[in-house]
Design a protein around this motif. Structure first.
Motif, PDB file in Angstrom:
ATOM      1  N   ARG A 112      49.718   9.588  17.123  1.00 14.70           N
ATOM      2  CA  ARG A 112      50.385  10.866  17.371  1.00 14.70           C
ATOM      3  C   ARG A 112      50.178  11.818  16.198  1.00 14.70           C
ATOM      4  NH1 ARG A 112      56.166  10.157  19.380  1.00 14.70           N
ATOM      5  NH2 ARG A 112      54.999   9.544  21.218  1.00 14.70           N
ATOM      6  N   ALA A 113      50.172  11.278  14.969  1.00 13.34           N
ATOM      7  CA  ALA A 113      49.936  12.129  13.804  1.00 13.34           C
ATOM      8  C   ALA A 113      48.542  12.750  13.871  1.00 13.34           C
ATOM      9  CB  ALA A 113      50.097  11.312  12.525  1.00 13.34           C
ATOM     10  N   ALA A 114      47.561  11.959  14.276  1.00 13.33           N
ATOM     11  CA  ALA A 114      46.207  12.488  14.406  1.00 13.33           C
ATOM     12  C   ALA A 114      46.140  13.547  15.496  1.00 13.33           C
ATOM     13  CB  ALA A 114      45.229  11.355  14.721  1.00 13.33           C
ATOM     14  N   ALA A 115      46.859  13.311  16.615  1.00  8.59           N
ATOM     15  CA  ALA A 115      46.877  14.302  17.706  1.00  8.59           C
ATOM     16  C   ALA A 115      47.540  15.591  17.249  1.00  8.59           C
ATOM     17  CB  ALA A 115      47.605  13.729  18.919  1.00  8.59           C
ATOM     18  N   ALA A 235      61.509  12.095  36.973  1.00 11.77           N
ATOM     19  CA  ALA A 235      60.319  11.361  36.540  1.00 11.77           C
ATOM     20  C   ALA A 235      60.279  11.315  35.021  1.00 11.77           C
ATOM     21  CB  ALA A 235      59.048  12.007  37.090  1.00 11.77           C
ATOM     22  N   SER A 236      59.500  10.407  34.499  1.00  5.56           N
ATOM     23  CA  SER A 236      59.367  10.265  33.059  1.00  5.56           C
ATOM     24  C   SER A 236      58.754  11.514  32.441  1.00  5.56           C
ATOM     25  CB  SER A 236      58.485   9.053  32.731  1.00  5.56           C
ATOM     26  OG  SER A 236      58.126   9.050  31.372  1.00  5.56           O
ATOM     27  N   ALA A 237      59.269  11.896  31.277  1.00  3.58           N
ATOM     28  CA  ALA A 237      58.724  13.061  30.582  1.00  3.58           C
ATOM     29  C   ALA A 237      57.253  12.870  30.253  1.00  3.58           C
ATOM     30  CB  ALA A 237      59.523  13.318  29.296  1.00  3.58           C
ATOM     31  N   SER A 238      56.845  11.624  30.007  1.00  2.12           N
ATOM     32  CA  SER A 238      55.445  11.359  29.696  1.00  2.12           C
ATOM     33  C   SER A 238      54.542  11.672  30.880  1.00  2.12           C
ATOM     34  CB  SER A 238      55.262   9.891  29.297  1.00  2.12           C
ATOM     35  OG  SER A 238      56.056   9.570  28.187  1.00  2.12           O
ATOM     36  N   TYR A 280      46.892  13.820  24.999  1.00  2.00           N
ATOM     37  CA  TYR A 280      46.683  12.514  24.377  1.00  2.00           C
ATOM     38  C   TYR A 280      48.019  11.933  23.915  1.00  2.00           C
ATOM     39  CZ  TYR A 280      45.077   8.846  21.256  1.00  2.00           C
ATOM     40  OH  TYR A 280      44.878   7.635  20.646  1.00  2.00           O
ATOM     41  N   THR A 281      48.902  12.800  23.392  1.00  2.00           N
ATOM     42  CA  THR A 281      50.229  12.336  22.987  1.00  2.00           C
ATOM     43  C   THR A 281      50.981  11.762  24.179  1.00  2.00           C
ATOM     44  OG1 THR A 281      50.335  13.989  21.216  1.00  2.00           O
ATOM     45  CG2 THR A 281      52.412  13.030  21.946  1.00  2.00           C
ATOM     46  N   ALA A 282      50.922  12.465  25.322  1.00  2.00           N
ATOM     47  CA  ALA A 282      51.585  11.971  26.530  1.00  2.00           C
ATOM     48  C   ALA A 282      50.964  10.655  26.996  1.00  2.00           C
ATOM     49  CB  ALA A 282      51.505  13.021  27.632  1.00  2.00           C
ATOM     50  N   TYR A 283      49.628  10.555  26.892  1.00  2.00           N
ATOM     51  CA  TYR A 283      48.931   9.324  27.285  1.00  2.00           C
ATOM     52  C   TYR A 283      49.371   8.150  26.416  1.00  2.00           C
ATOM     53  CZ  TYR A 283      45.149   5.888  27.334  1.00  2.00           C
ATOM     54  OH  TYR A 283      44.431   4.727  27.386  1.00  2.00           O
ATOM     55  N   ARG A 284      49.486   8.379  25.121  1.00  2.00           N
ATOM     56  CA  ARG A 284      49.934   7.316  24.226  1.00  2.00           C
ATOM     57  C   ARG A 284      51.357   6.893  24.550  1.00  2.00           C
ATOM     58  NH1 ARG A 284      47.208   3.846  21.667  1.00  2.00           N
ATOM     59  NH2 ARG A 284      49.063   3.556  20.380  1.00  2.00           N
ATOM     60  N   GLU A 285      52.199   7.884  24.924  1.00  2.00           N
ATOM     61  CA  GLU A 285      53.582   7.564  25.244  1.00  2.00           C
ATOM     62  C   GLU A 285      53.667   6.687  26.489  1.00  2.00           C
ATOM     63  OE1 GLU A 285      57.467   7.193  24.658  1.00  2.00           O
ATOM     64  OE2 GLU A 285      56.044   8.128  23.296  1.00  2.00           O
ATOM     65  N   LEU A 286      52.788   6.897  27.444  1.00  2.00           N
ATOM     66  CA  LEU A 286      52.775   6.075  28.651  1.00  2.00           C
ATOM     67  C   LEU A 286      52.407   4.626  28.337  1.00  2.00           C
ATOM     68  CD1 LEU A 286      51.100   8.438  31.274  1.00  2.00           C
ATOM     69  CD2 LEU A 286      53.433   7.552  31.334  1.00  2.00           C
ATOM     70  N   ARG A 287      51.626   4.435  27.295  1.00  2.00           N
ATOM     71  CA  ARG A 287      51.175   3.090  26.946  1.00  2.00           C
ATOM     72  C   ARG A 287      52.177   2.343  26.070  1.00  2.00           C
ATOM     73  NH1 ARG A 287      45.153   2.498  24.989  1.00  2.00           N
ATOM     74  NH2 ARG A 287      45.870   0.343  25.297  1.00  2.00           N
ATOM     75  N   VAL A 288      53.160   3.077  25.518  1.00  2.00           N
ATOM     76  CA  VAL A 288      54.142   2.443  24.646  1.00  2.00           C
ATOM     77  C   VAL A 288      55.265   1.864  25.495  1.00  2.00           C
ATOM     78  CG1 VAL A 288      55.844   2.830  22.829  1.00  2.00           C
ATOM     79  CG2 VAL A 288      53.611   3.946  22.705  1.00  2.00           C
ATOM     80  N   ALA A 289      55.540   0.597  25.323  1.00  2.00           N
ATOM     81  CA  ALA A 289      56.633  -0.046  26.057  1.00  2.00           C
ATOM     82  C   ALA A 289      57.952   0.314  25.384  1.00  2.00           C
ATOM     83  CB  ALA A 289      56.437  -1.561  26.076  1.00  2.00           C
ATOM     84  N   ARG A 290      58.857   0.962  26.167  1.00  2.00           N
ATOM     85  CA  ARG A 290      60.151   1.363  25.631  1.00  2.00           C
ATOM     86  C   ARG A 290      61.266   0.726  26.456  1.00  2.00           C
ATOM     87  NH1 ARG A 290      60.220   5.483  22.058  1.00  2.00           N
ATOM     88  NH2 ARG A 290      58.261   6.574  21.709  1.00  2.00           N
ATOM     89  N   PRO A 291      62.374   0.358  25.811  1.00  2.00           N
ATOM     90  CA  PRO A 291      63.527  -0.117  26.573  1.00  2.00           C
ATOM     91  C   PRO A 291      64.016   0.970  27.519  1.00  2.00           C
ATOM     92  CG  PRO A 291      63.781  -0.590  24.222  1.00  2.00           C
ATOM     93  CD  PRO A 291      62.596   0.305  24.356  1.00  2.00           C
TER      94      PRO A 291
END
Length: 332
Positions: A112-115, A235-238, A280-291
């Motif tokens: 995310r920092a790179a994005a 729906a999810s913000a991501s 890309y930030t949204a894409y990364r968020e979709l891949r992160v498993a969150r409670p």
């Protein structure tokens, strides 16, 4: 997508009507239309929406940010192409992510920092400070982006105690009140020349056609806000956030068709970098498993004030309670 189309229509109409009416008048009319539309809607829907909220001082602060920020945003319209103004405004999610990391201690990983870095590079390229063609005017949409980012941080800071409709009712309605003293102050400070006529406080009396257009302007903005808010609620913000970026090509295409505006190459490059960064930030968020009970980062939201993720969390809690009552195993 319907909300994005209506937002584009609102801003295209706003740009066209600035040749007839000052920016303060248009923002005031839009706020009145929102009040007339959202107040009955909140009353009709009932809980969890509420008319009275103890958080109104915070929403008043957001209204000041909204009114001043979007006044600066629309003030740039006569001097810049629509695509240029919109591209610079889309630095808002980048600023929001940065402010959230500083003041809310939200974690920003290396991806995310790179994005974010790429996105800010896109902003600098879009501004093109070495050209000398735009100058200080380019600061106006950036000020709007900053004010919008701060308003998002305020909502996250005070918690998600109100629905997006309640937050929108207070914020947009209050902005109609605070825009009047802001307009008077600006008109007193500036020398209102013909090119700055849209910043004066002389409100022409509209004819029937003008009244219809003003009502249409307010209706477009209110419907767009309601649709996008609803999307973030269900729906999810991501998932939703990438669709916000459809605003950019839609606005650029319509500006070309209506006024023959062709964005400079620096604006197009900056647009690609900013959109790529956000998606890309949204894409990364979709891949992160969150409670299920963890709120997604505030940096994902572009247009919608408020935190609709609270509605999703409440729905998950209700579902878990029902399963628990039935004696079934509830997943953590």
């Amino acid at each position: 997508m319907a909300g994005m189309v209506l937002f584009v229509g609102q801003d295209v109409l706003m740009k066209d009507m600035l040749t007839l009416y000052p920016v303060w008048m248009l923002i005031f009319v839009r706020s009145v239309a929102a009040l007339v539309t959202l107040l009955p809607l909140v009353v009709f829907l009932g809980a969890p929406h509420r008319i009275w909220t103890p958080l109104w001082p915070w929403y008043l602060a957001r209204a000041v940010l909204f009114a001043a920020g979007f006044a600066a945003f629309y003030a740039a319209f006569p001097f810049m192409g629509l695509a240029e103004v919109i591209t610079l405004f889309f630095s808002a999610p980048l600023m929001t992510a940065t402010l959230a990391a500083i003041f809310l201690q939200e974690k920003i990983g290396r991806h995310r920092a790179a994005a974010l870095f790429v996105g800010f590079v896109g902003v600098v390229i879009a501004v093109n400070p070495t050209s000398g063609d735009i100058g200080w005017i380019a600061i106006l949409p950036l000020l709007c982006a900053l004010s919008y980012a701060v308003s998002q941080i305020i909502v996250r800071r005070i918690g998600e105690q109100d629905t997006s409709l309640t937050i929108g009712l207070y914020t947009i309605s209050f902005s109609g009140l605070v825009i009047l003293p802001i307009g008077f102050a600006v008109s007193m400070i500036l020398d209102i020349t013909p090119e700055l006529r849209h910043l004066g406080m002389e409100w022409p009396l509209p004819d029937l056609n003008g009244l219809a257009m003003l009502a249409f302007l307010g209706t477009l903005g209110t419907l767009a806000y309601t649709l996008v808010s609803r999307a973030y609620q269900i729906a999810s913000a991501s998932v939703i956030a990438p669709f916000d970026y459809s605003y950019l090509p839609l606005a650029a295409g319509l500006a070309y068709l209506l006024w023959g505006e062709v964005p400079p190459i620096t604006t197009l490059i900056g647009m690609v970098l900013i959109v790529g960064s956000g998606m890309y930030t949204a894409y990364r968020e979709l891949r992160v498993a969150r409670p299920a009970d963890e709120t997604p980062p505030i940096s994902q939201t572009v247009f919608t004030p408020g935190g609709p993720a609270a509605v999703l969390a409440e729905a998950l809690d209700a579902e878990a309670t029902q399963l628990d009552a039935a004696g079934e195993k509830v997943s953590p």
